[in-house]
Design a protein around this motif. Sequence first.
Motif, mmCIF file in Angstrom:
data_model
loop_
_atom_site.group_PDB
_atom_site.id
_atom_site.type_symbol
_atom_site.label_atom_id
_atom_site.label_comp_id
_atom_site.label_asym_id
_atom_site.label_seq_id
_atom_site.Cartn_x
_atom_site.Cartn_y
_atom_site.Cartn_z
ATOM 1 N N ASP A 3 31.185 46.343 46.553
ATOM 2 C CA ASP A 3 32.194 46.400 45.501
ATOM 3 C C ASP A 3 31.835 47.491 44.497
ATOM 4 O OD1 ASP A 3 34.170 45.908 43.620
ATOM 5 O OD2 ASP A 3 34.012 43.730 43.833
ATOM 6 N N LEU A 4 32.622 48.558 44.480
ATOM 7 C CA LEU A 4 32.389 49.678 43.569
ATOM 8 C C LEU A 4 33.426 49.733 42.449
ATOM 9 C CD1 LEU A 4 31.438 52.555 46.053
ATOM 10 C CD2 LEU A 4 29.935 50.951 44.850
ATOM 11 N N ARG A 5 34.189 48.651 42.271
ATOM 12 C CA ARG A 5 35.171 48.642 41.204
ATOM 13 C C ARG A 5 34.473 48.772 39.852
ATOM 14 N NH1 ARG A 5 38.402 43.264 42.340
ATOM 15 N NH2 ARG A 5 36.265 42.584 42.811
ATOM 16 N N GLU A 6 35.003 49.631 39.011
ATOM 17 C CA GLU A 6 34.346 49.950 37.742
ATOM 18 C C GLU A 6 34.085 48.713 36.889
ATOM 19 O OE1 GLU A 6 35.161 52.686 33.744
ATOM 20 O OE2 GLU A 6 36.337 53.003 35.567
ATOM 21 N N GLU A 7 35.075 47.808 36.818
ATOM 22 C CA GLU A 7 34.919 46.637 35.963
ATOM 23 C C GLU A 7 33.882 45.656 36.500
ATOM 24 O OE1 GLU A 7 38.934 45.963 38.109
ATOM 25 O OE2 GLU A 7 37.519 47.593 37.743
ATOM 26 N N VAL A 8 33.658 45.680 37.820
ATOM 27 C CA VAL A 8 32.648 44.810 38.421
ATOM 28 C C VAL A 8 31.258 45.430 38.281
ATOM 29 C CG1 VAL A 8 31.845 43.749 40.570
ATOM 30 C CG2 VAL A 8 34.280 43.763 40.017
ATOM 31 N N VAL A 9 31.152 46.722 38.567
ATOM 32 C CA VAL A 9 29.874 47.421 38.449
ATOM 33 C C VAL A 9 29.347 47.368 37.014
ATOM 34 C CG1 VAL A 9 28.729 49.670 38.637
ATOM 35 C CG2 VAL A 9 30.355 48.945 40.396
ATOM 36 N N SER A 10 30.253 47.467 36.042
ATOM 37 C CA SER A 10 29.857 47.454 34.631
ATOM 38 C C SER A 10 29.517 46.055 34.125
ATOM 39 C CB SER A 10 30.980 48.038 33.771
ATOM 40 O OG SER A 10 32.123 47.185 33.788
ATOM 41 N N GLY A 11 29.866 45.025 34.902
ATOM 42 C CA GLY A 11 29.612 43.663 34.483
ATOM 43 C C GLY A 11 30.749 43.040 33.693
ATOM 44 N N LEU A 12 31.829 43.783 33.470
ATOM 45 C CA LEU A 12 32.973 43.257 32.732
ATOM 46 C C LEU A 12 33.650 42.134 33.511
ATOM 47 C CD1 LEU A 12 34.885 43.498 30.273
ATOM 48 C CD2 LEU A 12 36.197 45.197 31.574
ATOM 49 N N ARG A 13 33.671 42.257 34.848
ATOM 50 C CA ARG A 13 34.270 41.245 35.711
ATOM 51 C C ARG A 13 33.237 40.714 36.694
ATOM 52 N NH1 ARG A 13 38.261 39.575 32.852
ATOM 53 N NH2 ARG A 13 39.855 41.141 32.434
ATOM 54 N N LYS A 14 33.415 39.471 37.117
ATOM 55 C CA LYS A 14 32.553 38.883 38.125
ATOM 56 C C LYS A 14 32.946 39.418 39.500
ATOM 57 C CE LYS A 14 31.655 34.629 35.549
ATOM 58 N NZ LYS A 14 31.729 33.142 35.552
ATOM 59 N N PRO A 15 32.040 39.366 40.462
ATOM 60 C CA PRO A 15 32.333 39.887 41.802
ATOM 61 C C PRO A 15 33.478 39.182 42.515
ATOM 62 C CG PRO A 15 29.973 39.671 41.490
ATOM 63 C CD PRO A 15 30.612 38.998 40.313
ATOM 64 N N ASN A 16 33.854 37.970 42.080
ATOM 65 C CA ASN A 16 34.975 37.284 42.736
ATOM 66 C C ASN A 16 36.306 37.562 42.048
ATOM 67 O OD1 ASN A 16 34.566 35.786 40.416
ATOM 68 N ND2 ASN A 16 34.603 33.789 41.430
ATOM 69 N N PHE A 17 36.333 38.507 41.124
ATOM 70 C CA PHE A 17 37.578 38.911 40.469
ATOM 71 C C PHE A 17 38.492 39.604 41.468
ATOM 72 C CE2 PHE A 17 39.724 42.621 38.503
ATOM 73 C CZ PHE A 17 40.663 41.946 37.744
ATOM 74 N N CYS A 18 39.777 39.235 41.470
ATOM 75 C CA CYS A 18 40.695 39.897 42.405
ATOM 76 C C CYS A 18 42.029 40.285 41.777
ATOM 77 C CB CYS A 18 40.928 39.030 43.642
ATOM 78 S SG CYS A 18 41.564 37.380 43.321
ATOM 79 N N GLY A 19 42.219 40.077 40.466
ATOM 80 C CA GLY A 19 43.465 40.512 39.858
ATOM 81 C C GLY A 19 43.791 39.771 38.578
ATOM 82 N N HIS A 20 45.076 39.785 38.218
ATOM 83 C CA HIS A 20 45.536 39.149 36.984
ATOM 84 C C HIS A 20 46.840 38.391 37.218
ATOM 85 C CE1 HIS A 20 43.030 42.404 35.221
ATOM 86 N NE2 HIS A 20 42.809 41.523 34.265
ATOM 87 N N ILE A 21 47.064 37.401 36.388
ATOM 88 C CA ILE A 21 48.357 36.735 36.333
ATOM 89 C C ILE A 21 48.844 36.820 34.891
ATOM 90 C CG2 ILE A 21 47.310 34.455 35.961
ATOM 91 C CD1 ILE A 21 49.717 33.276 37.522
ATOM 92 N N GLY A 22 50.123 37.162 34.729
ATOM 93 C CA GLY A 22 50.692 37.327 33.398
ATOM 94 C C GLY A 22 51.536 36.131 33.000
ATOM 95 N N SER A 23 51.566 35.854 31.688
ATOM 96 C CA SER A 23 52.356 34.744 31.164
ATOM 97 C C SER A 23 52.840 35.103 29.770
ATOM 98 C CB SER A 23 51.514 33.464 31.109
ATOM 99 O OG SER A 23 52.194 32.444 30.403
ATOM 100 N N PHE A 24 54.052 34.642 29.438
ATOM 101 C CA PHE A 24 54.569 34.833 28.090
ATOM 102 C C PHE A 24 54.155 33.700 27.162
ATOM 103 C CE2 PHE A 24 57.693 37.491 30.420
ATOM 104 C CZ PHE A 24 57.496 38.666 29.718
ATOM 105 N N GLU A 25 53.460 32.712 27.714
ATOM 106 C CA GLU A 25 53.017 31.593 26.909
ATOM 107 C C GLU A 25 51.756 31.960 26.151
ATOM 108 O OE1 GLU A 25 52.582 28.030 29.112
ATOM 109 O OE2 GLU A 25 54.501 28.228 30.145
ATOM 110 N N ALA A 26 51.692 31.631 24.904
ATOM 111 C CA ALA A 26 50.517 31.905 24.089
ATOM 112 C C ALA A 26 49.367 31.019 24.541
ATOM 113 C CB ALA A 26 50.814 31.669 22.617
ATOM 114 N N GLN A 27 48.177 31.567 24.559
ATOM 115 C CA GLN A 27 47.002 30.815 24.982
ATOM 116 C C GLN A 27 45.877 31.013 23.961
ATOM 117 O OE1 GLN A 27 46.032 31.794 29.039
ATOM 118 N NE2 GLN A 27 48.175 31.899 29.607
ATOM 119 N N PRO A 28 46.024 30.491 22.749
ATOM 120 C CA PRO A 28 45.028 30.716 21.702
ATOM 121 C C PRO A 28 43.682 30.106 22.067
ATOM 122 C CG PRO A 28 46.542 28.956 21.087
ATOM 123 C CD PRO A 28 47.105 29.581 22.323
#
Length: 249
Positions: free
Chosen positions: A58-83
Amino acid sequence: MRLTKHTTPRVCSLHMLVMVFLSAYAAGCAGGQHASGGANPGRQDPRTLKRTAVVFIDLREEVVSGLRKPNFCGHIGSFEAQPGNDQQEEKGSLPGMSGPAPGMSFMPLQTDDGRSLAEQFAFLVSNSYKKQGYPFEVLSAKSNVTRDAVLRFFKTDGSRDRLLLFTIREWESNAWPVSSFSQYGIICDLGLEIFDKNGELLASELTSASLTRTKGEALDLQNLAILSDEVFREQVGRLFSREAVKKSL
């Protein structure tokens, strides 16, 4: 499926469709045969088949930098607030979206089995070849392993004839609602290097894709999984269809 508030990442998966497709590809491409014909792999002498190790890095920048875990595979969007949700993304847009989405919050998606994305991909490719009787196996690697470290281990071990070293340069599977419909997007950039048992490079190929699909229904991660299947099998199929790759297997 109605979006609800979450404090942990959602999960995403690749389905068995991938394995079925790659199994068909293995029957045609392994051993230098074309997909349109050639010997039935089940009739080949097992002694002539090359023992092959499969590794994904896995050479994805966000994974290599530690920003994301190695099992990260994307995002889901929502208009609901999640404070208060520490998994929440900054408001804005997702990669693959045509523009910003004011007021939308994004949460990371992770693999359904908790394994790293690289390990999940490696098992999909390896298992598909095993179904055809080929001695392919996953060479397990830590999430932060380097290309050179894998190659050194492969040469030192000496028990396999080929190394299929895949690199995940980019992979992101996104889903987000847009008024009365939903959108799903995949960004994919994969590489493949094939080495012989002495560590000599036999072939090197790259493939990439960016695909967005609209569904006139509520957001459903099943649609994202189907799209992920499609993109993965097409892109890996392209790598295996290259002449240099077929000749080196």
